[in-house]
Design a protein around this motif. Structure first.
Motif, PDB file in Angstrom:
ATOM      1  N   PRO A 182       0.836  -1.208   0.000  1.00  0.00           N
ATOM      2  CA  PRO A 182       0.000   0.000   0.000  1.00  0.00           C
ATOM      3  C   PRO A 182       0.869   1.256   0.000  1.00  0.00           C
ATOM      4  CG  PRO A 182       0.096  -0.915   2.193  1.00  0.00           C
ATOM      5  CD  PRO A 182       0.781  -1.913   1.300  1.00  0.00           C
ATOM      6  N   GLN A 183       0.324   2.327  -0.535  1.00  0.00           N
ATOM      7  CA  GLN A 183       1.097   3.547  -0.641  1.00  0.00           C
ATOM      8  C   GLN A 183       1.262   4.210   0.721  1.00  0.00           C
ATOM      9  OE1 GLN A 183       0.329   6.252  -3.818  1.00  0.00           O
ATOM     10  NE2 GLN A 183      -0.414   4.654  -5.207  1.00  0.00           N
ATOM     11  N   VAL A 184       2.344   4.950   0.869  1.00  0.00           N
ATOM     12  CA  VAL A 184       2.630   5.644   2.124  1.00  0.00           C
ATOM     13  C   VAL A 184       1.658   6.809   2.296  1.00  0.00           C
ATOM     14  CG1 VAL A 184       4.336   7.016   3.376  1.00  0.00           C
ATOM     15  CG2 VAL A 184       5.078   5.007   2.049  1.00  0.00           C
ATOM     16  N   ARG A 185       0.954   6.806   3.419  1.00  0.00           N
ATOM     17  CA  ARG A 185       0.015   7.880   3.759  1.00  0.00           C
ATOM     18  C   ARG A 185       0.227   8.281   5.221  1.00  0.00           C
ATOM     19  NH1 ARG A 185      -3.127  10.838   0.505  1.00  0.00           N
ATOM     20  NH2 ARG A 185      -4.623  10.965   2.211  1.00  0.00           N
ATOM     21  N   PHE A 186      -0.299   9.452   5.590  1.00  0.00           N
ATOM     22  CA  PHE A 186      -0.163   9.948   6.958  1.00  0.00           C
ATOM     23  C   PHE A 186      -1.511  10.390   7.527  1.00  0.00           C
ATOM     24  CE2 PHE A 186       4.014  10.126   5.142  1.00  0.00           C
ATOM     25  CZ  PHE A 186       4.830   9.711   6.186  1.00  0.00           C
ATOM     26  N   ASP A 187      -2.577   9.738   7.103  1.00  0.00           N
ATOM     27  CA  ASP A 187      -3.898  10.062   7.628  1.00  0.00           C
ATOM     28  C   ASP A 187      -3.926   9.855   9.144  1.00  0.00           C
ATOM     29  OD1 ASP A 187      -5.274  10.441   4.982  1.00  0.00           O
ATOM     30  OD2 ASP A 187      -4.599   8.355   4.752  1.00  0.00           O
ATOM     31  N   ASP A 188      -4.542  10.820   9.855  1.00  0.00           N
ATOM     32  CA  ASP A 188      -4.674  10.773  11.315  1.00  0.00           C
ATOM     33  C   ASP A 188      -3.340  10.913  12.048  1.00  0.00           C
ATOM     34  OD1 ASP A 188      -7.467  10.324  11.068  1.00  0.00           O
ATOM     35  OD2 ASP A 188      -7.081   8.182  10.757  1.00  0.00           O
ATOM     36  N   LYS A 189      -2.288  11.273  11.354  1.00  0.00           N
ATOM     37  CA  LYS A 189      -1.004  11.510  11.993  1.00  0.00           C
ATOM     38  C   LYS A 189      -0.728  13.018  12.005  1.00  0.00           C
ATOM     39  CE  LYS A 189       0.580   7.243  12.643  1.00  0.00           C
ATOM     40  NZ  LYS A 189      -0.656   6.508  12.311  1.00  0.00           N
ATOM     41  N   THR A 190      -0.095  13.472  13.088  1.00  0.00           N
ATOM     42  CA  THR A 190       0.272  14.881  13.196  1.00  0.00           C
ATOM     43  C   THR A 190       1.783  15.018  13.063  1.00  0.00           C
ATOM     44  OG1 THR A 190      -1.626  15.452  14.554  1.00  0.00           O
ATOM     45  CG2 THR A 190       0.269  16.928  14.670  1.00  0.00           C
ATOM     46  N   VAL A 191       2.193  15.890  12.164  1.00  0.00           N
ATOM     47  CA  VAL A 191       3.604  16.071  11.842  1.00  0.00           C
ATOM     48  C   VAL A 191       4.039  17.497  12.172  1.00  0.00           C
ATOM     49  CG1 VAL A 191       5.330  16.000  10.006  1.00  0.00           C
ATOM     50  CG2 VAL A 191       3.381  14.413   9.946  1.00  0.00           C
ATOM     51  N   ILE A 192       5.124  17.611  12.944  1.00  0.00           N
ATOM     52  CA  ILE A 192       5.736  18.917  13.223  1.00  0.00           C
ATOM     53  C   ILE A 192       6.911  19.100  12.281  1.00  0.00           C
ATOM     54  CG2 ILE A 192       7.106  20.244  14.881  1.00  0.00           C
ATOM     55  CD1 ILE A 192       5.457  18.909  17.104  1.00  0.00           C
ATOM     56  N   VAL A 193       6.956  20.250  11.596  1.00  0.00           N
ATOM     57  CA  VAL A 193       8.089  20.591  10.737  1.00  0.00           C
ATOM     58  C   VAL A 193       8.625  21.944  11.189  1.00  0.00           C
ATOM     59  CG1 VAL A 193       8.944  20.930   8.396  1.00  0.00           C
ATOM     60  CG2 VAL A 193       7.004  19.378   8.800  1.00  0.00           C
ATOM     61  N   THR A 194       9.844  21.975  11.689  1.00  0.00           N
ATOM     62  CA  THR A 194      10.425  23.253  12.106  1.00  0.00           C
ATOM     63  C   THR A 194      11.087  23.930  10.907  1.00  0.00           C
ATOM     64  OG1 THR A 194      12.609  22.380  12.746  1.00  0.00           O
ATOM     65  CG2 THR A 194      10.839  22.310  14.405  1.00  0.00           C
ATOM     66  N   GLY A 195      11.137  25.259  10.953  1.00  0.00           N
ATOM     67  CA  GLY A 195      11.702  26.011   9.841  1.00  0.00           C
ATOM     68  C   GLY A 195      10.935  25.754   8.554  1.00  0.00           C
ATOM     69  N   ALA A 196       9.603  25.700   8.659  1.00  0.00           N
ATOM     70  CA  ALA A 196       8.766  25.274   7.531  1.00  0.00           C
ATOM     71  C   ALA A 196       8.189  26.431   6.725  1.00  0.00           C
ATOM     72  CB  ALA A 196       7.631  24.386   8.042  1.00  0.00           C
ATOM     73  N   GLY A 197       8.625  27.651   6.993  1.00  0.00           N
ATOM     74  CA  GLY A 197       8.070  28.791   6.279  1.00  0.00           C
ATOM     75  C   GLY A 197       8.611  28.972   4.878  1.00  0.00           C
ATOM     76  N   ALA A 198       9.651  28.216   4.517  1.00  0.00           N
ATOM     77  CA  ALA A 198      10.247  28.343   3.184  1.00  0.00           C
ATOM     78  C   ALA A 198      11.154  27.147   2.946  1.00  0.00           C
ATOM     79  CB  ALA A 198      11.045  29.642   3.072  1.00  0.00           C
TER      80      ALA A 198
END
Length: 622
Positions: free
Chosen positions: A303-319
């Motif tokens: 099955p393909q990689v998905r992130f449904d129902d998962k919460t992801v933090i990305v720092t420095g994500a404004g650009a």
């Protein structure tokens, strides 16, 4: 091979942490060879005992009890007493071991202050003198914990691995001025190691079995070890080098997704036909460009990689890269926490994700404020499952011109911020028995780069930190990986041509990050993944320019040269600096088919332990 005795008459050596253990052994041996020695230790009584021992034996030495963070005071001691300084041994250290969940900010900061900031301060103070006299030797002290990670030593592993990147950059900048820098990972009995080693290990790992190597690499007529790293202990000496896996190639069109990466991941860790790059420029760019042009669309896995129902933090994500990661996760069903100090940048990315049908929220604060970022995730999405510690800045400057502030801010954002964010998510990950962490190092950390001593150190520290997180997280299904991406971003636009910035799209890195954070039990384990516009490898890779991606994997490798690899001097007979010079070709030989590939601290110790008992009766070095 007959080697003349190496005299240090006329040289002045500053040795930090010299009141006992390795520092004491270095001090005594340098003094016995005619050097003037500045014996530094915050323990005044211990330092004085070493000074007295040197003077009573007819040598010259003075005591210094300053903190290593006051590098100017140490160097001034040398100038005042002996009129100069030619050699610096950054040896001082402390331990504050603790499981990551229980580690305090104070315990993190104390370790980085002594091991990393101290080495910077002392080197910074000695550097102008070395430049002026067109001669200098610097020896920094790393650790197996930094190279391989070690349970309960996230702080120590980070600081010690940082010294590897720092050393490699010093070596590059010092060439013009006759300054050479070497880093060693020593294993020896000391007040520090007494708390974690058995009596048998301590008895066989005498500091006198490390000191001769240090003198050999510091002498003007000794071996040329600049920019290199070595493991030394128990009579065993071996050079460490990076090895880059063969990797694999992807076409970077719409078919390049985390699912496509998953389908070919087995190729990433293939070390058959591996290479051993030594600098940022070591790559067959044209060959890979030609190969890239012939590739068909990537086949996905199911099955393909998905992130449904998962919460992801990305720092420095404004650009830049952070924006690309955030957008990808949004498209794959994740709740995305977009962290950035730029309000406009963060809100803009959130709006982009929401307009595309995704879910996102901004966390506008420094990446060092991990608790606030996690609080935003919990309050908005009631959970957190993935951390991408991506935030970064550049303060590039030659080491001579670099200020303390420029050092501190780069280390804070690139090394301390990932610690703070990981610390904030760790108890949540442990409790739910699931977590994925990706940290960002750099090829500069692996090779060094002119004008980036601060950046190289911080990014190398991330490697040691991440390796330890991977070890401590295994029990709780927390998987940590580190990538060394190359991409055209606001950071690289200050040092790259516009053509390179255009070729290295952040979108060509994001799918790898997506796969590294997928939920499957067979998910990728820890490695250092070099990711660029056309190349992904387990190790490190050079600057790419094609619309394709090659992924190799990297790790530290040790050489052959004897039956055990490297060279093993008799463990019960003190070898000499001249012995090191005589056996240098064996110590650094990677061509005889006996290279070893340790991946843990325990494996790294195997050859050292195997050398216990070799040789004749022990004899004093002095």
């Amino acid at each position: 091979m007959s080697v003349p005795q190496l005299s240090f008459k006329g040289h002045t050596v500053v040795i930090t942490g010299a009141g006992g253990g390795l520092g004491r052994s270095y001090s005594l041996l340098f003094a016995s060879r005619g050097a003037n020695v500045v014996v530094n230790d915050i323990n005044s009584e211990a330092a004085q005992k070493v000074v007295d021992q040197i003077i009573n034996a007819g040598g010259k030495a003075v005591k210094n009890t300053s903190s290593v963070t006051d590098g100017a005071a140490l160097v001034n001691s040398a100038l005042d007493a002996f009129g100069g300084v030619t050699i610096l041994i950054n040896n001082a250290g402390i331990l504050r071991d603790k499981g990551f969940k229980k580690m305090t900010d104070k315990e993190w900061d104390e370790i980085t202050e002594v091991h990393l900031k101290g080495a910077f301060a002392c080197t910074k103070a000695a550097w102008p003198h070395f430049r002026k006299q067109k001669f200098g030797r610097i020896l920094n002290t790393a650790s197996a914990a930094g190279l391989y990670g070690n349970f309960g030593q996230a702080n120590y592993a980070a600081a010690k691995m940082a010294l590897v990147g720092f050393t490699k950059t010093l070596a590059i900048e010092g060439v013009k001025y006759g300054i050479k820098a070497t880093v060693i990972s020593p294993i020896a009995a000391s007040p520090m190691s007494e708390t974690i080693m058995s009596a048998e290990m301590l008895a066989n790992l005498q500091p006198t079995l490390v000191a001769p190597f240090v003198l050999a690499v510091c002498h003007p007529d000794g071996v040329d070890a600049t920019g290199k790293a070595f493991e030394v202990g128990g009579g065993f000496v071996a050079e460490i080098r990076w090895e880059r896996s063969k990797g694999t190639v992807f076409k970077t069109d719409s078919s390049f997704t985390p699912s496509a990466v998953k389908a070919k991941w087995y190729e990433v860790g293939d070390f058959s036909g591996a290479d051993h790059p030594k600098s940022l420029s070591d790559a067959d760019t044209q060959g890979k460009l030609k190969l890239a042009a012939t590739l068909p669309p990537n086949a996905p896995s199911f099955p393909q990689v998905r992130f449904d129902d998962k919460t992801v933090i990305v720092t420095g994500a404004g650009a830049g890269l952070g924006r690309a990661y955030a957008q990808m996760y949004g498209k794959l069903g994740a709740n995305v926490v977009v962290n950035d100090i730029s309000k406009n940048g963060a809100i803009s990315v959130v709006d982009e994700i929401v307009k595309a049908g995704g879910k996102a929220v901004a966390a506008i604060c420094s990446a060092e404020d991990g608790e606030a970022i996690v609080k935003t995730a919990l309050e908005t999405f009631n959970g957190v499952h993935v951390l991408i510690a991506n935030a970064g800045i550049l303060r590039d400057k030659s080491f001579q011109a670099m200020t303390e502030q420029e050092w501190d801010i780069v280390v804070a954002i690139h090394l301390r911020a990932p610690y703070k964010c990981a610390k904030a998510v760790w108890p949540i990950f442990q409790e739910q028995k699931f977590g994925r962490i990706v940290t960002i190092c750099s090829q500069v950390a692996i090779y060094g780069n002119f004008g980036q001593a601060n950046y190289a150190a911080a990014k190398a520290g991330v490697i040691g930190f991440t390796r330890t997180l991977a070890i401590e997280g295994k029990k709780y299904n927390i998987i940590a990986n580190c990538i060394a991406p190359s991409a055209g971003t606001a950071l690289t636009s200050t040092i790259w041509s516009q053509a390179m910035v255009d070729a290295f799209k952040p979108d060509f890195v994001a799918p790898v990050v997506g796969y590294l954070t997928c939920a499957g039990k067979d998910g990728p384990r820890l490695a250092i993944h070099c990711v660029s516009a056309y190349c992904l490898c387990e190790k490190t890779t050079s600057t790419p320019r094609a619309p394709c991606l090659r992924f190799p994997v990297a790790g530290p490798r040790r050489p052959g040269g004897s039956a055990l690899g490297g060279y093993s001097f008799p463990a019960k007979v003190s070898y000499t600096p001249e012995d090191v010079v005589a056996k240098w070709s064996s110590i650094t030989d990677f061509s005889d088919g006996r290279t070893t590939h340790p991946s843990t601290t325990a494996e790294a110790l195997e050859q050292i332990v195997a050398n216990f008992g070799s040789g004749g009766d022990a004899k004093a070095m002095l």
